[in-house]
Design a protein around this motif. Structure first.
Motif: not given
Length: 274
Positions: A207-213
Motif C-alpha cells: 500500500s505504500r507503493g505508487s498505485a501507478y507502479s
C-alpha cells in the motif's frame, strides 16, 4: 476506520482504509462455492473497482478455512442437467475466477485450513498467496470426473511448472504448506498464529507503493504470462511512468528523504481491465 461490510451471495466485502477484504463466507459449508457464490465474485469485484482509493485486496475464508472447493451437491444435479444448464454453471465459475484475476489492485490470498479445488482456483487468481503453517492444498477434479478450467490450469502451470501441475492434477493428493512453498504454489508460510501479522505486513508494504507502479507491474506480468501480449500497450505503460505525477512526487520525496505521498489512482476503465 472500517466500512460496513456488504455480502453478495456468500462473499462479503469490507474495507479498512486503503485495504479491502473479501471474505469467503459460507462457513457451514467450509466456504465451498455454489453457483451463487461464483456469481457473487464479479459483483464484489465491481464494488472494488468503484473505490479508486483501494490499494490492496485480501482474500480469505471465514471460520479458519479458506475453501473446501466446489459445492459437490451441485455437481450431482449438473450430471443429469441439460447442456444449457451445464454451460450456465461453467460460465459462472469462469466469470467468477476471472473477476478476481482482473482486480486492478494487488490481491493477497490469506490461506488457512483447507484450500482445495475451487479454493485453489481463487487463490491462484490472486497475485500473492500467504499460507498459515496448518494450510492444506489439493486440486482434485480427477476424484470427481471433471476437468480443471483452462485458465486455472494455466495459472497452476505458471506457478509450479508443467510437471508439478501434472502431478497435482493426476494424483489429486493433498500437500501441506511447506511443500506448497517449495513448489511455488504459495509465496510465504506464516508460523502458527502469525498469519494475520504476516499478511498485514505484506499489505502495508504494498500500500505504500505508487498505485501507478503497482497497476503497471500487475498488468505487465499478467500479460507476459499469457499468449500474445500486446507489447505496444505494455510499452506505453512503461513510458507513461516518466510523465506521471507519481514520478514527480517519488523523486522529490527521495531527494527530501521523506516518505512519498502518491496521488495517482486508476480510472474506471483501468480499474476493470485485466
Amino acid at each position: 476506520m472500517e466500512t460496513a461490510a456488504s455480502t453478495v451471495e456468500g462473499v462479503t466485502l469490507s474495507r479498512r482504509g486503503p485495504v479491502a477484504t473479501v471474505l469467503l463466507n459460507r462457513p457451514a459449508k467450509k466456504n465451498a462455492f455454489n453457483e451463487a457464490a461464483w456469481r457473487g465474485f464479479p459483483k464484489v469485484a465491481a464494488e472494488i473497482a468503484a473505490g479508486p482509493d483501494i490499494r490492496a485486496v485480501v482474500m480469505r475464508g471465514a471460520g479458519g478455512v479458506f475453501s473446501a472447493g466446489a459445492d459437490i451437491a451441485e455437481f450431482v444435479a449438473l450430471s443429469t442437467a441439460d447442456e444449457a444448464r451445464r454451460r450456465s454453471y461453467a460460465d459462472a465459475v469462469r466469470d467468477g475466477e476471472e473477476a478476481v484475476a482482473a482486480i486492478a489492485a494487488p490481491t493477497v490470498a490469506a490461506i488457512e485450513g483447507p484450500c482445495v479445488g475451487g479454493g485453489c482456483q481463487i487463490a491462484l487468481a490472486c497475485d500473492l498467496r500467504i499460507a498459515a503453517s496448518d494450510a492444506r492444498f489439493g486440486i482434485t477434479p480427477a476424484k470427481l470426473g471433471i476437468v480443471y478450467p483452462v485458465e486455472s490450469t494455466r495459472r497452476l502451470v505458471n506457478a509450479v511448472g508443467p510437471a508439478r501441475a501434472k502431478e497435482l492434477l493426476f494424483t489429486a493428493r493433498l500437500i501441506d504448506a511447506e511443500e506448497a512453498l517449495a513448489i511455488g504454489l504459495v509465496h510465504r508460510v506464516a508460523p502458527p498464529g502469525e498469519l494475520d501479522a504476516v499478511v498485514s505486513e505484506t499489505v502495508a508494504a504494498v500500500s505504500r507503493g505508487s498505485a501507478y507502479s503497482l497497476f503497471a507491474a500487475k498488468r505487465m506480468i499478467d500479460a507476459l504470462s499469457a499468449p500474445s501480449p500486446d507489447f505496444g500497450e505494455l510499452d506505453e505503460l512503461w513510458r507513461g511512468g516518466f510523465a506521471g505525477e507519481d514520478l514527480k512526487e517519488g523523486a522529490r520525496a527521495f531527494m527530501d528523504k521523506r516518505a512519498p505521498l502518491f496521488t495517482w489512482r486508476p480510472g474506471p476503465a483501468q480499474a476493470r481491465r485485466r
